[in-house]
Design a protein around this motif. Structure first.
Motif, PDB file in Angstrom:
ATOM      1  N   LYS A  16       0.835  -1.209   0.000  1.00 45.54           N
ATOM      2  CA  LYS A  16       0.000   0.000   0.000  1.00 45.54           C
ATOM      3  C   LYS A  16       0.869   1.258   0.000  1.00 45.54           C
ATOM      4  CE  LYS A  16      -4.062  -1.816   2.417  1.00 45.54           C
ATOM      5  NZ  LYS A  16      -4.865  -1.748   3.666  1.00 45.54           N
ATOM      6  N   PHE A  17       1.929   1.246   0.796  1.00 44.21           N
ATOM      7  CA  PHE A  17       2.793   2.423   0.865  1.00 44.21           C
ATOM      8  C   PHE A  17       3.527   2.629  -0.469  1.00 44.21           C
ATOM      9  CE2 PHE A  17       6.657   4.775   2.299  1.00 44.21           C
ATOM     10  CZ  PHE A  17       6.006   5.923   2.717  1.00 44.21           C
ATOM     11  N   SER A  63       3.795  -6.915  11.550  1.00 44.60           N
ATOM     12  CA  SER A  63       3.320  -6.707  12.914  1.00 44.60           C
ATOM     13  C   SER A  63       2.376  -5.502  12.902  1.00 44.60           C
ATOM     14  CB  SER A  63       4.500  -6.446  13.868  1.00 44.60           C
ATOM     15  OG  SER A  63       4.978  -5.114  13.708  1.00 44.60           O
ATOM     16  N   ILE A  64       1.897  -5.127  14.053  1.00 46.76           N
ATOM     17  CA  ILE A  64       0.990  -3.985  14.142  1.00 46.76           C
ATOM     18  C   ILE A  64       1.744  -2.659  14.074  1.00 46.76           C
ATOM     19  CG2 ILE A  64       0.990  -3.889  16.668  1.00 46.76           C
ATOM     20  CD1 ILE A  64      -2.040  -3.295  16.482  1.00 46.76           C
ATOM     21  N   PHE A  65       3.075  -2.683  14.179  1.00 46.96           N
ATOM     22  CA  PHE A  65       3.849  -1.453  14.289  1.00 46.96           C
ATOM     23  C   PHE A  65       4.577  -1.088  12.999  1.00 46.96           C
ATOM     24  CE2 PHE A  65       3.731  -3.402  18.523  1.00 46.96           C
ATOM     25  CZ  PHE A  65       2.974  -2.431  19.163  1.00 46.96           C
ATOM     26  N   THR A  66       4.513   0.195  12.661  1.00 51.57           N
ATOM     27  CA  THR A  66       5.316   0.782  11.595  1.00 51.57           C
ATOM     28  C   THR A  66       6.203   1.820  12.270  1.00 51.57           C
ATOM     29  OG1 THR A  66       3.673   0.432   9.862  1.00 51.57           O
ATOM     30  CG2 THR A  66       5.247   2.221   9.508  1.00 51.57           C
ATOM     31  N   VAL A  67       7.501   1.775  11.974  1.00 54.38           N
ATOM     32  CA  VAL A  67       8.456   2.651  12.647  1.00 54.38           C
ATOM     33  C   VAL A  67       9.110   3.579  11.626  1.00 54.38           C
ATOM     34  CG1 VAL A  67      10.599   2.748  13.992  1.00 54.38           C
ATOM     35  CG2 VAL A  67       8.920   0.950  14.454  1.00 54.38           C
ATOM     36  N   ILE A  68       9.129   4.864  11.965  1.00 55.44           N
ATOM     37  CA  ILE A  68       9.907   5.844  11.209  1.00 55.44           C
ATOM     38  C   ILE A  68      11.148   6.116  12.058  1.00 55.44           C
ATOM     39  CG2 ILE A  68       9.992   8.166  10.233  1.00 55.44           C
ATOM     40  CD1 ILE A  68       6.866   8.052  10.145  1.00 55.44           C
ATOM     41  N   ARG A  69      12.310   5.760  11.548  1.00 58.78           N
ATOM     42  CA  ARG A  69      13.559   5.860  12.314  1.00 58.78           C
ATOM     43  C   ARG A  69      14.507   6.833  11.636  1.00 58.78           C
ATOM     44  NH1 ARG A  69      15.309   0.389  14.067  1.00 58.78           N
ATOM     45  NH2 ARG A  69      13.826   0.985  15.670  1.00 58.78           N
ATOM     46  N   GLU A 119      -5.831  -3.369   7.555  1.00 54.36           N
ATOM     47  CA  GLU A 119      -7.045  -2.661   7.149  1.00 54.36           C
ATOM     48  C   GLU A 119      -7.000  -1.164   7.471  1.00 54.36           C
ATOM     49  OE1 GLU A 119      -7.371  -6.767   7.558  1.00 54.36           O
ATOM     50  OE2 GLU A 119      -7.137  -5.412   9.255  1.00 54.36           O
ATOM     51  N   THR A 120      -6.224  -0.773   8.477  1.00 52.51           N
ATOM     52  CA  THR A 120      -6.202   0.640   8.885  1.00 52.51           C
ATOM     53  C   THR A 120      -4.947   1.368   8.438  1.00 52.51           C
ATOM     54  OG1 THR A 120      -5.170   0.170  11.027  1.00 52.51           O
ATOM     55  CG2 THR A 120      -7.606   0.150  10.926  1.00 52.51           C
ATOM     56  N   PHE A 121      -4.069   0.683   7.719  1.00 54.70           N
ATOM     57  CA  PHE A 121      -2.814   1.309   7.298  1.00 54.70           C
ATOM     58  C   PHE A 121      -3.109   2.568   6.491  1.00 54.70           C
ATOM     59  CE2 PHE A 121       0.797   1.972   4.487  1.00 54.70           C
ATOM     60  CZ  PHE A 121       1.826   1.982   5.405  1.00 54.70           C
TER      61      PHE A 121
END
Length: 153
Positions: A16-17, A63-69, A119-121
């Protein structure tokens, strides 16, 4: 037998991204698929704060987490680490969405962690948080560097 990475196509949020980036003609990211249990895809780029170019990556996995590092600085000496940790902890308590940390190798990172199920991304939320990240670093980057370069008495 080692796991074979399937790349972006095995990670619905990363797909999606990537589609969002293509639809909006955003071509500042390189991608890397990681062979791990979470089908991690790393979208690498850079951001600018106070005239400094900082490496930044968006880690999207299953996983449920997306990280911007964002990598703030490397090579912090042992002598500077203790006082810098105290300052970074102050920033962590002051700003809800940001988490600073100092690794044992002397590298300072700043993370933003966003919870998304498939679904909420929301790619627009990531884009918004990148803008918030730049604004934040414009406001605090010089103070961070002042703490790093401050001479011990």
């Amino acid at each position: 037998m080692p796991k074979k990475s399937k790349g972006v196509e095995s990670n619905e949020k990363a797909l999606k991204f990537q589609e969002f980036l293509m639809e909006n003609n955003i071509d500042v990211f390189s991608t890397e698929s990681v062979e791990d249990d979470y089908s991690t895809v790393i979208f690498r780029s850079r951001i600018e704060a106070k005239g400094q170019i900082l490496p930044m990556a968006i880690l999207i996995d299953t996983s449920i987490f997306t990280v911007i590092r964002t990598q703030i600085i490397t090579g912090i000496t042992e002598e500077k680490r203790s006082s810098l940790k105290d300052y970074l902890n102050e920033l962590n308590t002051q700003y809800k969405i940001f988490k600073y940390y100092l690794r044992d190798d002397g590298t300072v990172y700043l993370d933003i962690c966003l919870p998304f199920v498939d679904e909420t991304f929301d790619s627009k939320m990531i884009q918004l948080m990148l803008s918030v990240l730049v604004q934040h670093l414009e406001a605090v980057y010089e103070d961070i560097m002042a703490h790093i370069w401050h001479k011990e008495k």
